[in-house]
Write an enzyme that holds these catalytic residues in place. Structure first.
Site, PDB file in Angstrom:
ATOM      1  N   PRO A  96      31.025  10.747 -87.268  1.00  0.00           N
ATOM      2  CA  PRO A  96      32.265  10.835 -88.068  1.00  0.00           C
ATOM      3  C   PRO A  96      32.080  10.316 -89.494  1.00  0.00           C
ATOM      4  CG  PRO A  96      32.503   9.256 -86.244  1.00  0.00           C
ATOM      5  CD  PRO A  96      31.175   9.903 -86.081  1.00  0.00           C
ATOM      6  N   GLU A 123      28.936   3.381 -80.269  1.00  0.00           N
ATOM      7  CA  GLU A 123      29.321   3.055 -81.646  1.00  0.00           C
ATOM      8  C   GLU A 123      28.364   3.663 -82.666  1.00  0.00           C
ATOM      9  OE1 GLU A 123      32.273   1.464 -82.432  1.00  0.00           O
ATOM     10  OE2 GLU A 123      32.491   1.884 -80.301  1.00  0.00           O
ATOM     11  N   ARG A 161      26.676  32.361 -85.440  1.00  0.00           N
ATOM     12  CA  ARG A 161      27.394  33.617 -85.707  1.00  0.00           C
ATOM     13  C   ARG A 161      27.084  34.174 -87.091  1.00  0.00           C
ATOM     14  NH1 ARG A 161      32.044  33.717 -87.918  1.00  0.00           N
ATOM     15  NH2 ARG A 161      33.044  35.099 -86.427  1.00  0.00           N
ATOM     16  N   ASP A 176      35.917  36.828 -92.721  1.00  0.00           N
ATOM     17  CA  ASP A 176      36.364  35.639 -92.007  1.00  0.00           C
ATOM     18  C   ASP A 176      37.092  34.688 -92.938  1.00  0.00           C
ATOM     19  OD1 ASP A 176      35.246  36.289 -89.617  1.00  0.00           O
ATOM     20  OD2 ASP A 176      33.508  34.962 -89.794  1.00  0.00           O
TER      21      ASP A 176
END
Ligand code: ADE
Length: 262
Positions: A96, A123, A161, A176
């Site tokens: 993150p 963590e 993709r 897209d």
């Protein structure tokens, strides 16, 4: 040569191509793998632990909740996996704390010969092994997952993709959401006021799509899509992409003033 993706994880079974119901074992990623455009291998970080208990983590120095993944298994696993193929690998740590994954990064990664994804847990990793390996740190969004595996799968799907040949003719990625939009200039006689100039590298949301039946619950498909006028359809789609982006994601648009003629 297929794009090679290695995943270092304590849950390698999640990436097993034979896993029934595995998220990468359906649809486009599975087809791309079967077509030889991509190949992926998951390696268990526990295979690189020293002790009997195959411990990959320990308590944090300084105290606090959670566990921290230890340097040595991660480091040894990265070097061993990299040595199994001479092509240089782009090292990526799912965390993150990383830069947000977006279409531009996915497009860039789709041009690499080889990716090595490190899925952390708990963590996170001991910072020293992050410093030593200097991976590109990537987050899939501003929320915390239980581990990097889902992040790795999201990244893999977004990249796979985009590999040439992964999408059928009918499913081009050019329209897209987040793809770079092309200006609409029509044919040489199209008057200036009917053209739409989109600044280079502007990424727009997708336009709305419709299929059969032509009318459903009293709602009709927009006439232009039934007109057979390809220029008008192209123009309408670009207008819709611009309108949606302006309404829902104005942050994607260049500062006003650059959208000349709109
Ligand atoms: N691991 C935990 N949370 C994550 C996130 N948001 N993105 C990527 N990897 C993660």
């Amino acid at each position: 040569m297929p794009l090679r993706i290695d995943i270092l994880t304590t849950f390698p079974e999640l990436f097993d191509p034979a896993l029934p119901g595995g998220v990468l074992n359906a649809s486009i990623p599975a087809r791309a793998r079967a077509a030889g455009l991509v190949d992926w291998h998951a390696t268990n970080l526990r295979n690189f632990t020293n002790g009997r208990h195959q411990k990959t983590d320990d308590r944090p120095f300084g105290g606090g909740p959670g566990m921290v993944m230890m340097c040595q298994p991660v480091y040894d696993a990265v070097l061993a996996v990299e040595a199994s193929d001479p092509r240089p690998a782009t090292r990526i740590l799912l965390t993150p704390q990383g830069r947000l994954l977006d279409q531009r990064l996915a497009e860039d990664l789709a041009t690499k010969p080889r990716l090595l994804l490190i899925a952390g847990h708990y963590e996170g990793l001991d910072e020293r092994v992050v410093d030593k390996l200097a991976p590109l740190e990537v987050s899939i969004g501003d929320y915390v997952l239980s581990g990097g595996e889902l992040g790795a799968m999201v990244l893999m799907d977004a990249v796979i993709r985009l590999l040439p040949g992964a999408l059928g003719h009918e499913e081009s990625a050019a329209q897209d959401s987040f793809s770079v939009a092309q200006s609409y200039s029509g044919h040489p006689q199209t008057p200036r006021r009917d053209r739409i100039v989109v600044p280079p590298s502007t990424r727009l949301l997708d336009c709305p799509h419709y299929t059969q039946p032509r009318e459903w619950m009293g709602m009709a498909v927009p006439d232009v899509l039934l007109s057979g006028d390809h220029g008008a359809i192209e123009r309408w789609r670009l207008e819709q992409r611009l309108a949606r982006t302006r309404e829902r994601r104005p942050d994607l648009l260049p500062p006003s003033g650059e959208m000349a003629g709109r």
